[in-house]
Design a protein around this motif. Structure first.
Motif, PDB file in Angstrom:
ATOM      1  N   PHE A   4       0.831  -1.199   0.000  1.00 27.78           N
ATOM      2  CA  PHE A   4       0.000   0.000   0.000  1.00 27.78           C
ATOM      3  C   PHE A   4       0.871   1.257   0.000  1.00 27.78           C
ATOM      4  N   CYS A   5       1.840   1.316   0.904  1.00 25.96           N
ATOM      5  CA  CYS A   5       2.687   2.503   1.024  1.00 25.96           C
ATOM      6  C   CYS A   5       3.654   2.633  -0.141  1.00 25.96           C
ATOM      7  N   LEU A   6       4.174   1.517  -0.635  1.00 31.95           N
ATOM      8  CA  LEU A   6       5.044   1.560  -1.814  1.00 31.95           C
ATOM      9  C   LEU A   6       4.314   2.173  -2.992  1.00 31.95           C
ATOM     10  N   ASP A   7       3.119   1.725  -3.231  1.00 34.36           N
ATOM     11  CA  ASP A   7       2.307   2.231  -4.329  1.00 34.36           C
ATOM     12  C   ASP A   7       2.048   3.731  -4.160  1.00 34.36           C
ATOM     13  N   MET A   8       1.628   4.116  -2.981  1.00 32.29           N
ATOM     14  CA  MET A   8       1.296   5.514  -2.720  1.00 32.29           C
ATOM     15  C   MET A   8       2.504   6.427  -2.915  1.00 32.29           C
ATOM     16  N   HIS A   9       3.622   6.061  -2.316  1.00 26.11           N
ATOM     17  CA  HIS A   9       4.766   6.966  -2.325  1.00 26.11           C
ATOM     18  C   HIS A   9       5.525   6.935  -3.654  1.00 26.11           C
ATOM     19  N   ALA A  10       5.503   5.815  -4.349  1.00 23.98           N
ATOM     20  CA  ALA A  10       6.082   5.795  -5.697  1.00 23.98           C
ATOM     21  C   ALA A  10       5.282   6.724  -6.609  1.00 23.98           C
ATOM     22  N   LYS A  11       3.965   6.672  -6.505  1.00 24.19           N
ATOM     23  CA  LYS A  11       3.122   7.573  -7.299  1.00 24.19           C
ATOM     24  C   LYS A  11       3.342   9.027  -6.904  1.00 24.19           C
ATOM     25  N   ASP A  12       3.477   9.284  -5.598  1.00 19.92           N
ATOM     26  CA  ASP A  12       3.747  10.652  -5.133  1.00 19.92           C
ATOM     27  C   ASP A  12       5.080  11.161  -5.687  1.00 19.92           C
ATOM     28  N   LEU A  13       6.101  10.304  -5.715  1.00 19.87           N
ATOM     29  CA  LEU A  13       7.396  10.706  -6.248  1.00 19.87           C
ATOM     30  C   LEU A  13       7.300  10.974  -7.748  1.00 19.87           C
ATOM     31  N   MET A  14       6.570  10.161  -8.456  1.00 22.82           N
ATOM     32  CA  MET A  14       6.427  10.356  -9.903  1.00 22.82           C
ATOM     33  C   MET A  14       5.727  11.680 -10.223  1.00 22.82           C
ATOM     34  N   LYS A  15       4.858  12.136  -9.338  1.00 23.93           N
ATOM     35  CA  LYS A  15       4.208  13.427  -9.535  1.00 23.93           C
ATOM     36  C   LYS A  15       5.195  14.587  -9.432  1.00 23.93           C
ATOM     37  N   LEU A  16       6.325  14.342  -8.784  1.00 24.20           N
ATOM     38  CA  LEU A  16       7.333  15.391  -8.595  1.00 24.20           C
ATOM     39  C   LEU A  16       8.304  15.496  -9.771  1.00 24.20           C
ATOM     40  N   GLY A  17       8.226  14.554 -10.693  1.00 24.82           N
ATOM     41  CA  GLY A  17       9.123  14.588 -11.847  1.00 24.82           C
ATOM     42  C   GLY A  17       9.429  13.200 -12.354  1.00 24.82           C
ATOM     43  N   ASP A  18      10.441  13.108 -13.204  1.00 27.84           N
ATOM     44  CA  ASP A  18      10.829  11.836 -13.811  1.00 27.84           C
ATOM     45  C   ASP A  18      11.794  11.102 -12.881  1.00 27.84           C
ATOM     46  N   TYR A  19      11.247  10.336 -11.967  1.00 24.32           N
ATOM     47  CA  TYR A  19      12.049   9.624 -10.981  1.00 24.32           C
ATOM     48  C   TYR A  19      11.889   8.110 -11.101  1.00 24.32           C
ATOM     49  N   GLY A  20      11.533   7.649 -12.288  1.00 24.99           N
ATOM     50  CA  GLY A  20      11.356   6.217 -12.510  1.00 24.99           C
ATOM     51  C   GLY A  20      12.597   5.415 -12.177  1.00 24.99           C
ATOM     52  N   ASP A  21      13.773   5.896 -12.605  1.00 24.13           N
ATOM     53  CA  ASP A  21      15.012   5.176 -12.306  1.00 24.13           C
ATOM     54  C   ASP A  21      15.279   5.142 -10.805  1.00 24.13           C
ATOM     55  N   HIS A  22      14.966   6.230 -10.116  1.00 22.79           N
ATOM     56  CA  HIS A  22      15.160   6.257  -8.658  1.00 22.79           C
ATOM     57  C   HIS A  22      14.306   5.184  -7.985  1.00 22.79           C
ATOM     58  N   ILE A  23      13.074   5.049  -8.428  1.00 18.38           N
ATOM     59  CA  ILE A  23      12.173   4.052  -7.848  1.00 18.38           C
ATOM     60  C   ILE A  23      12.663   2.650  -8.173  1.00 18.38           C
ATOM     61  N   LEU A  24      13.020   2.419  -9.434  1.00 18.04           N
ATOM     62  CA  LEU A  24      13.456   1.089  -9.855  1.00 18.04           C
ATOM     63  C   LEU A  24      14.746   0.650  -9.172  1.00 18.04           C
ATOM     64  N   LEU A  25      15.630   1.587  -8.882  1.00 17.50           N
ATOM     65  CA  LEU A  25      16.952   1.239  -8.361  1.00 17.50           C
ATOM     66  C   LEU A  25      17.129   1.532  -6.879  1.00 17.50           C
ATOM     67  N   LEU A  26      16.079   1.957  -6.222  1.00 20.31           N
ATOM     68  CA  LEU A  26      16.198   2.342  -4.814  1.00 20.31           C
ATOM     69  C   LEU A  26      16.637   1.187  -3.918  1.00 20.31           C
ATOM     70  N   SER A  27      16.173  -0.006  -4.181  1.00 18.26           N
ATOM     71  CA  SER A  27      16.548  -1.135  -3.324  1.00 18.26           C
ATOM     72  C   SER A  27      18.022  -1.515  -3.481  1.00 18.26           C
ATOM     73  N   VAL A  28      18.667  -1.028  -4.550  1.00 14.49           N
ATOM     74  CA  VAL A  28      20.092  -1.304  -4.766  1.00 14.49           C
ATOM     75  C   VAL A  28      20.883   0.009  -4.819  1.00 14.49           C
ATOM     76  N   TRP A  29      20.497   0.958  -4.000  1.00 14.82           N
ATOM     77  CA  TRP A  29      21.078   2.296  -4.025  1.00 14.82           C
ATOM     78  C   TRP A  29      22.590   2.307  -3.843  1.00 14.82           C
ATOM     79  N   ARG A  30      23.137   1.325  -3.156  1.00 12.28           N
ATOM     80  CA  ARG A  30      24.587   1.275  -2.934  1.00 12.28           C
ATOM     81  C   ARG A  30      25.356   0.973  -4.224  1.00 12.28           C
ATOM     82  N   GLU A  31      24.670   0.391  -5.185  1.00 11.06           N
ATOM     83  CA  GLU A  31      25.328  -0.100  -6.400  1.00 11.06           C
ATOM     84  C   GLU A  31      25.217   0.827  -7.598  1.00 11.06           C
ATOM     85  N   VAL A  32      24.535   1.959  -7.455  1.00  9.23           N
ATOM     86  CA  VAL A  32      24.339   2.861  -8.593  1.00  9.23           C
ATOM     87  C   VAL A  32      24.726   4.293  -8.207  1.00  9.23           C
ATOM     88  N   PRO A  33      25.221   5.074  -9.187  1.00 12.17           N
ATOM     89  CA  PRO A  33      25.632   6.443  -8.891  1.00 12.17           C
ATOM     90  C   PRO A  33      24.487   7.458  -8.955  1.00 12.17           C
TER      91      PRO A  33
END
Length: 147
Positions: free
Chosen positions: A50-79
């Motif tokens: 429920f919260c993942l869905d809500m906050h991912a949608k909220d972030l997308m409303k702020l701009g093009d953050y698709g890559d941030h959402i897709l790669l957030l669980s592996v944040w240590r591995e990406v620049p």
């Protein structure tokens, strides 16, 4: 799927208390992208759809953050994430999983490099808030689109 209960109507006082904390915490973050990243990462760890869905949608409303959402669980591995975001994410993980290793002095010192004591308190409160929302949503059986 069925929601087990609508805690909002069962206990309006509890919902009001949580919303009070949410209003306070959200008002402390001028950078809404930063705040949404925090909420998404904690929700990933807790497995709150429920919260993942809500906050991912909220972030997308702020701009093009698709890559941030897709790669957030592996944040240590990406620049993709800033140093400040990385420190916040590390703290969010440590607090969410506090029973595993606590919050080390090394991490605390790293956090102090980027945040004032007041900002650290705000981060702790924000992390605690989304952890509480996750636990409420999961326990009551909430899922994306349930309301």
């Amino acid at each position: 799927m069925n929601v087990r209960m609508n805690y909002r109507t069962v206990s309006p006082g509890a919902f009001k208390a949580m919303m009070g904390l949410e209003r306070y915490v959200s008002g402390q973050f001028e950078d809404k992208v930063f705040y949404e990243l925090l909420k998404i990462r904690v929700s990933q760890i807790n497995g709150c759809a429920f919260c993942l869905d809500m906050h991912a949608k909220d972030l997308m409303k702020l701009g093009d953050y698709g890559d941030h959402i897709l790669l957030l669980s592996v944040w240590r591995e990406v620049p993709l994430f800033t140093d400040k975001q990385r420190v916040m994410l590390e703290l969010a993980e440590a607090i969410t999983l506090i029973s595993e290793q606590g919050v080390s002095m090394e991490l605390y010192d790293k956090v102090r490099e980027y945040f004032s004591e007041n900002e650290i308190v705000d981060l702790i409160m924000a992390i605690n808030s989304i952890n509480s929302w996750n636990r409420i949503a999961i326990t009551t059986g909430m899922y994306p689109g349930c309301f």
